[in-house]
Design a protein around this motif. Structure first.
Motif, PDB file in Angstrom:
ATOM      1  N   ALA A   1     -12.040  70.330  25.285  1.00  0.00           N
ATOM      2  CA  ALA A   1     -11.013  70.242  24.242  1.00  0.00           C
ATOM      3  C   ALA A   1     -11.664  69.957  22.896  1.00  0.00           C
ATOM      4  CB  ALA A   1     -10.004  69.147  24.592  1.00  0.00           C
ATOM      5  N   ALA A   2     -12.630  69.034  22.884  1.00  0.00           N
ATOM      6  CA  ALA A   2     -13.289  68.691  21.619  1.00  0.00           C
ATOM      7  C   ALA A   2     -13.991  69.912  21.045  1.00  0.00           C
ATOM      8  CB  ALA A   2     -14.275  67.549  21.841  1.00  0.00           C
ATOM      9  N   GLN A   3     -14.673  70.629  21.923  1.00  0.00           N
ATOM     10  CA  GLN A   3     -15.395  71.821  21.467  1.00  0.00           C
ATOM     11  C   GLN A   3     -14.401  72.874  20.956  1.00  0.00           C
ATOM     12  OE1 GLN A   3     -17.889  73.664  24.426  1.00  0.00           O
ATOM     13  NE2 GLN A   3     -19.115  74.694  22.867  1.00  0.00           N
ATOM     14  N   ASP A   4     -13.332  73.026  21.708  1.00  0.00           N
ATOM     15  CA  ASP A   4     -12.306  73.998  21.342  1.00  0.00           C
ATOM     16  C   ASP A   4     -11.726  73.680  19.973  1.00  0.00           C
ATOM     17  OD1 ASP A   4     -10.503  76.204  22.430  1.00  0.00           O
ATOM     18  OD2 ASP A   4      -9.044  74.717  21.771  1.00  0.00           O
ATOM     19  N   LEU A   5     -11.622  72.383  19.663  1.00  0.00           N
ATOM     20  CA  LEU A   5     -11.021  71.965  18.401  1.00  0.00           C
ATOM     21  C   LEU A   5     -12.050  71.892  17.276  1.00  0.00           C
ATOM     22  CD1 LEU A   5      -8.701  69.242  19.903  1.00  0.00           C
ATOM     23  CD2 LEU A   5      -7.976  71.425  18.961  1.00  0.00           C
TER      24      LEU A   5
ATOM     25  N   PHE B   1     -15.414  79.731  26.145  1.00  0.00           N
ATOM     26  CA  PHE B   1     -16.088  78.885  27.124  1.00  0.00           C
ATOM     27  C   PHE B   1     -16.886  79.690  28.134  1.00  0.00           C
ATOM     28  CE2 PHE B   1     -12.627  76.004  25.821  1.00  0.00           C
ATOM     29  CZ  PHE B   1     -13.424  74.986  25.345  1.00  0.00           C
TER      30      PHE B   1
ATOM     31  N   PRO C   1     -17.017  78.286  21.248  1.00  0.00           N
ATOM     32  CA  PRO C   1     -15.615  77.898  21.032  1.00  0.00           C
ATOM     33  C   PRO C   1     -15.384  77.173  19.707  1.00  0.00           C
ATOM     34  CG  PRO C   1     -16.347  77.211  23.209  1.00  0.00           C
ATOM     35  CD  PRO C   1     -17.540  77.761  22.517  1.00  0.00           C
TER      36      PRO C   1
ATOM     37  N   HIS D   1      -7.415  78.021  19.353  1.00  0.00           N
ATOM     38  CA  HIS D   1      -7.324  76.724  20.014  1.00  0.00           C
ATOM     39  C   HIS D   1      -6.594  76.849  21.343  1.00  0.00           C
ATOM     40  CE1 HIS D   1      -8.020  74.266  16.086  1.00  0.00           C
ATOM     41  NE2 HIS D   1      -9.053  74.982  16.447  1.00  0.00           N
TER      42      HIS D   1
ATOM     43  N   PHE E   1      -4.758  72.724  27.088  1.00  0.00           N
ATOM     44  CA  PHE E   1      -5.274  72.706  28.449  1.00  0.00           C
ATOM     45  C   PHE E   1      -4.200  72.263  29.432  1.00  0.00           C
ATOM     46  CE2 PHE E   1      -8.893  72.469  25.730  1.00  0.00           C
ATOM     47  CZ  PHE E   1      -9.869  73.215  26.375  1.00  0.00           C
TER      48      PHE E   1
ATOM     49  N   PHE F   1      -7.424  62.843  24.019  1.00  0.00           N
ATOM     50  CA  PHE F   1      -8.470  61.826  24.017  1.00  0.00           C
ATOM     51  C   PHE F   1      -7.825  60.463  24.267  1.00  0.00           C
ATOM     52  CE2 PHE F   1     -10.006  65.131  20.958  1.00  0.00           C
ATOM     53  CZ  PHE F   1     -10.877  65.721  21.866  1.00  0.00           C
TER      54      PHE F   1
ATOM     55  N   PHE G   1      -8.117  64.970  14.860  1.00  0.00           N
ATOM     56  CA  PHE G   1      -9.449  65.388  15.319  1.00  0.00           C
ATOM     57  C   PHE G   1      -9.853  66.782  14.818  1.00  0.00           C
ATOM     58  CE2 PHE G   1     -12.572  67.002  18.302  1.00  0.00           C
ATOM     59  CZ  PHE G   1     -13.431  65.927  18.460  1.00  0.00           C
TER      60      PHE G   1
END
Lengths: 320, 364
Positions: free
Chosen positions: A223-227, B52, B72, B78, B81, B87, B98
């Motif tokens: 998720a962090a990478q995606d964002l 990914f 990515p 975006h 998931f 987080f 973020f």
């Protein structure tokens, strides 16, 4: 709701967490079972921790005996029996800066050890946690493998590795010689002490870190990478803050024993590498001044507990 | 030029071909569904769009730019998931901030952007909560808000409603439709739930074994399935083995194995001698005690084997003379208690000749 996730220190400190007695059915047998489960550890703590600590606290207010040990706790004169207690042992500690200095030095060695352990253990724990499941168990086994041999033997081995006849050191010194530099001595220096401390305590940092990192949800990194987070931000903003309970647990497990240790400075430290633990040992075994040894022990314990408390408070504040 | 173009993309894992030469194009502003059973390659395809995973063959173009090798974090795409991946150590506001921080949005603008994003998903006032203090639906909305706050070109959603209960799921589906209309960002939505796909999407790509079986609007996918897999996977369908006997003007006669001849209307694939199946939706099949005058084109006698009372409708399983079973659906729309056929009752089933659809055998 913030209390929902308690700080990791106590929970993660030992890989076998001390859990509250399980809720058992409230039958007469259930109460008995509860005591059977919690009784032995309580008894153990009382006999081997609480009572000895109380004896030591009492001893710190007494006079040393003429031939070591403790003087009688009562003395008699013409007015009768009196408790023979004193604050002199404490005033001695606080009036002689030598001891405070030794505490500061020991603190510095333990802190440096903790930091170096963290720097080595973190990548190692991350590597293990991200290995395929099958390899992880083997890698963890390798981390704890040194425990299978005696602690003193392992420290003595470092005497040889760091000693004047060491093959490694000899080679290193020859290289220095090529550049016209003086050969270095390692054994019986603070450097040797910190090397020994790091070596012995490393597994205690790796294991809680691994236990923490292994539980991280890989989807969070995705998720962090995606964002838009690059590798550094993924580590610094996701992995690191989530691993802080493990960091605090590992730091406590390394710092507290390293702070008071005497065996490693005894073997590797010589005179310049002496730590507070050596002085405490001296007071009890050589000088035979038990009251003063007790004072030093109490100061050590209080400092360590205070630091652990601070770490736990900090961990709680950062909501981990 | 399409917003997203997937050109001949193939992905193999060892001998297993997860995605097999798939080509798709998705337009700006579209709500697009990738639908298929688990293991059909839809998630692998999504991960390749997100960056990914990389295709073994083919290329992916975003806005005309080849992004096949782009990681990515460098794609303006975006993902929401399945587990939401919020987080846990950050508040709702910090979670949403973020992506803004990662793309260097000025600190002064962040607060307002968070406010707007929370407003979009009706979560104003929740900014200081932590994810573990939210319900499943709220977490889902935070995940959507976080993925949308940067206004990506494309939003990928990987079974985002799978963890919610049926009632909430329906509510969230409606919210997603409204949200998508409002923000105008193209959504690519992966699901194995055909009802969800039918409800949400402008267009659906039905995937099976790494290939796209059919790509069309929901009503076309449901009403005119391209092949036996799609007919079977979308909704429920009676599948009867059939062979084209002959064509008579507008009518075409089929022979149903063990039953006899039925009529259907002219259409593609209907050449004499073609073998395949007749796919017939339960709601297209009428059921009655006896044939009414002006009977439907195709009818057979049978016996009620069992029924399934679903509240709004009842599905009857009727056993025909040759032992094959056909499902017929009857709406319980009459006032009062629904009138049932009981198991064992003799009934007539019938369907119009323009109902049902002949699907030729696939050349394997």
């Amino acid at each position: 709701m913030r209390e929902k996730t308690p700080p990791g220190i106590v929970q993660e400190a030992a890989s076998v967490p001390v859990k509250a007695p399980a809720r058992l059915p409230a039958s007469p047998g259930g109460r008995l079972a509860r005591w059977l489960v919690s009784g032995p550890p309580l008894l153990y703590l009382a006999v081997f921790f609480a009572i000895p600590t109380l004896i030591m606290v009492l001893a710190s207010f007494r006079f040393p005996g003429d031939f070591g040990g403790l003087a009688p706790i009562f003395y008699e004169d013409e007015t009768g029996r009196h408790l023979d207690l004193t604050l002199e042992n404490y005033s001695r500690f606080f009036s002689d800066f030598l001891y405070t200095e030794l505490f500061i030095k020991s603190f510095a060695y333990a802190a440096l050890t903790t930091l170096v352990c963290l720097l080595i253990a973190y990548p190692l724990a991350m590597l293990i946690a991200r290995s395929p499941k099958k390899q992880r168990d083997l890698l963890v086994l390798l981390v704890i493998l040194p425990f299978w041999s005696n602690f003193l033997i392992r420290v003595y081995a470092w005497m040889i590795i760091l000693g004047p006849n060491s093959v490694f050191l000899g080679a290193f010194n020859r290289v220095l010689g090529v550049f016209g530099l003086e050969p270095v001595t390692l054994l019986y220096t603070p450097f040797a002490v910190v090397v020994g401390l790091v070596y012995v305590h490393l597994p205690f940092m790796v294991l809680p870190l691994y236990a923490n990192l292994e539980k991280h949800d890989p989807a969070l990194l995705d998720a962090a990478q995606d964002l838009g987070a690059n590798a550094w931000n993924r580590f610094w903003r996701v992995t690191w803050p989530l691993s802080l309970p493990g960091v605090f647990a590992g730091a406590a497990l390394v710092f507290i024993p390293a702070f008071g240790i005497f065996a490693i400075p005894d073997i590797l430290g010589g005179t310049s590498g002496i730590m507070i633990g050596n002085v405490i040992k001296q007071q009890f075994l050589d000088t035979r001044d038990w009251p003063f040894g007790s004072v030093l022990s109490i100061v050590l314990t209080v400092t360590a507990v205070a630091l652990a408390g601070l770490a736990a408070a900090f961990a709680r504040r950062s909501r981990l | 030029m399409a917003l997203l173009e997937i050109r001949n993309v193939t992905r193999r894992f060892g001998d297993f071909v997860a995605v097999d030469d798939v080509s798709l194009s998705i337009e700006a502003g579209e709500f697009f569904c990738l639908l298929g059973p688990s293991g059909c390659g839809k998630t692998t395809l999504l991960r390749m769009v997100a960056g990914f995973d990389a295709p073994d063959g083919g290329a992916i173009f975003l806005d005309g730019r080849d992004v096949t090798g782009v990681p990515p974090e460098a794609r303006n795409v975006h993902t929401v998931f399945q587990s939401y991946a919020l987080f846990p150590h950050m508040t709702v506001a910090q979670n949403i901030a973020f992506p803004l921080k990662m793309t260097g949005v000025a600190a002064g603008d962040i607060a307002q952007r968070i406010e707007e994003a929370l407003d979009d998903v009706s979560l104003s006032g929740m900014a200081r909560r932590y994810p573990n203090e939210l319900s499943g639906g709220q977490r889902q909305r935070v995940a959507v808000a976080r993925a949308l706050v940067n206004r990506p070109k494309l939003l990928l959603l990987d079974e985002p409603l799978a963890a919610l209960d049926a009632k909430l799921k329906e509510k969230m589906q409606l919210e997603l439709i409204t949200l998508q209309k409002e923000v105008g960002i193209a959504f690519v939505y992966v699901t194995h739930d055909q009802q969800e796909a039918l409800a949400l999407a402008h267009r659906i790509a039905v995937m099976n074994r790494g290939r796209v079986e059919q790509l069309d609007e929901p009503s076309k996918i449901y009403g005119f399935p391209a092949n036996r897999f799609v007919a079977d996977f979308i909704g429920t369908c009676n599948i009867l083995d059939a062979e084209v006997v002959r064509e008579e003007g507008e009518r075409v006669l089929l022979n149903i194995t063990g039953l006899g001849e039925v009529e259907t209307v002219r259409g593609e694939h209907l050449r004499s001698g073609a073998k395949g199946v007749l796919a017939l939706r339960p709601e297209q099949v009428c059921i009655s005690h006896q044939l009414s005058p002006g009977a439907e084109d195709n009818h057979f006698a049978g016996r009620v084997f069992d029924f399934l009372y679903l509240g709004d409708v009842t599905v009857y399983v009727v056993e025909l003379a040759n032992g094959s079973r056909i499902e017929a659906m009857l709406p319980n729309s009459a006032p009062g208690r629904a009138k049932f056929f009981e198991p064992g009752d003799s009934v007539e089933i019938s369907w119009r000749r323009d109902a049902g659809r002949f699907l030729p055998e696939q050349s394997a």
